[in-house]
Design a protein around this motif. Sequence first.
Motif, PDB file in Angstrom:
ATOM      1  N   ALA A 208       0.852  -1.230  -0.045  1.00 16.27           N
ATOM      2  CA  ALA A 208       0.026  -0.027   0.003  1.00 16.27           C
ATOM      3  C   ALA A 208       0.955   1.214  -0.189  1.00 16.27           C
ATOM      4  N   ASN A 209       0.404   2.186  -0.803  1.00 11.71           N
ATOM      5  CA  ASN A 209       0.833   3.703  -0.608  1.00 11.71           C
ATOM      6  C   ASN A 209       0.392   4.421   0.453  1.00 11.71           C
ATOM      7  N   ARG A 210      -0.907   4.099   0.803  1.00  6.19           N
ATOM      8  CA  ARG A 210      -1.569   4.381   2.037  1.00  6.19           C
ATOM      9  C   ARG A 210      -2.489   3.511   2.730  1.00  6.19           C
ATOM     10  N   VAL A 211      -2.854   3.720   3.842  1.00  2.00           N
ATOM     11  CA  VAL A 211      -3.640   3.020   4.664  1.00  2.00           C
ATOM     12  C   VAL A 211      -4.630   3.844   5.192  1.00  2.00           C
ATOM     13  N   GLU A 226       3.612   2.813   7.012  1.00  2.96           N
ATOM     14  CA  GLU A 226       4.847   2.973   8.023  1.00  2.96           C
ATOM     15  C   GLU A 226       4.213   3.527   8.879  1.00  2.96           C
ATOM     16  N   GLU A 227       3.662   4.872   8.851  1.00  2.00           N
ATOM     17  CA  GLU A 227       3.178   5.783   9.948  1.00  2.00           C
ATOM     18  C   GLU A 227       2.122   5.009  10.613  1.00  2.00           C
ATOM     19  N   PHE A 228       1.149   4.559   9.885  1.00  2.00           N
ATOM     20  CA  PHE A 228      -0.085   3.956  10.518  1.00  2.00           C
ATOM     21  C   PHE A 228       0.335   2.723  11.349  1.00  2.00           C
ATOM     22  N   PHE A 229       1.007   1.951  11.035  1.00  2.00           N
ATOM     23  CA  PHE A 229       1.363   0.613  11.919  1.00  2.00           C
ATOM     24  C   PHE A 229       2.322   0.956  13.034  1.00  2.00           C
ATOM     25  N   THR A 230       3.177   1.974  12.661  1.00  2.00           N
ATOM     26  CA  THR A 230       4.152   2.189  13.679  1.00  2.00           C
ATOM     27  C   THR A 230       3.829   3.001  14.846  1.00  2.00           C
ATOM     28  N   ALA A 231       3.094   4.168  14.320  1.00  2.00           N
ATOM     29  CA  ALA A 231       2.340   5.181  15.347  1.00  2.00           C
ATOM     30  C   ALA A 231       1.034   5.716  15.012  1.00  2.00           C
ATOM     31  N   PRO A 232      -0.006   4.489  14.992  1.00  2.00           N
ATOM     32  CA  PRO A 232      -1.298   4.806  14.992  1.00  2.00           C
ATOM     33  C   PRO A 232      -1.975   6.214  15.944  1.00  2.00           C
ATOM     34  N   GLU A 233      -2.625   7.220  15.362  1.00  2.00           N
ATOM     35  CA  GLU A 233      -2.926   8.332  16.078  1.00  2.00           C
ATOM     36  C   GLU A 233      -4.218   8.198  17.120  1.00  2.00           C
ATOM     37  N   SER A 234      -5.076   7.529  16.467  1.00  2.00           N
ATOM     38  CA  SER A 234      -6.453   7.325  16.906  1.00  2.00           C
ATOM     39  C   SER A 234      -6.640   6.371  18.098  1.00  2.00           C
TER      40      SER A 234
END
Length: 245
Positions: A208-211, A226-234
């Motif tokens: 994926a380019n984006r999740v 990368e951002e989503f799996f390592t540091a989800p915000e919600s």
Amino acid sequence: MAVDPLIELRDVNKHYGKLHVLRDINLTVGRGEVVVVIGPSGSGKSTLCRAINRLEPVESGTILLDGQPLPEEGRALAKLRAEVGMVFQSFNLFAHKTVLANVSLAPLKVRKRGKEEANKRSRELLERVGLLDQADKYPAQLSGGQQQRVAIARALAMDPKALLFDEPTSALDPEMINEVLEVMRQLARDGMTMVVVTHEMGFARSAANRVVFMADGRIVEDRTPEEFFTAPESERAKDFLSKIL
Ligand code: ADP
Ligand code: MG
């Protein structure tokens, strides 16, 4: 990625009765981009896919394909459906037609291609999904993974601008999941624009380019894997990930 939007949803809303199933959805999918949509059951992922292909009408907002609003009905709508292929959890192949006939059917009927040309192209597509040797079999003679690869070849036969996948591996036995994901990874490498609803987090990470993470009809996060799996915000995403990873 440079933004060359192929699919755009702006402030899209939809209800089923009192249930607000798509809430202010804003999403842009660039040409050649692979967007994986994840989220809990009932969050609106399938409805989102169906809205993009106009299998479901929406109440408000705009959906553009290649800069054009989705047509309401008639010939233009049939053309849209041909331009955005869809692959479902259940493969929906025609049981009484051979694999080759399943792939050739729409090009023959909708595109009015000649039989020889349609069959030649269908053979190429079956080769691409690794099933040329199964062309003369019937769906019931194939494994689930093979049937899903036929469904992908069938979607490709219309030369779509984009492909939507709604949980394409959820109905498969575990040992067949990878052969389908591998075909999808190859499509991604070849530059196909794809929206993929899946619980396969390995695929999301690698292809994926984006999740896009959905919950309760909203897009809660829209970030790189990368951002989503390592540091989800919600909290919703953290909770979801803690349950599935
Ligand atoms: P997901 O694919 O994320 O599991 P769906 O888009 O299938 O979610 O469904 C979102 C919500 O809309 C769910 O609560 C579901 O029960 C409801 N829903 C889906 N399709 C219909 C329908 N045709 N009529 C009424 N409610 C529906
Ligand atoms: Mg669904």
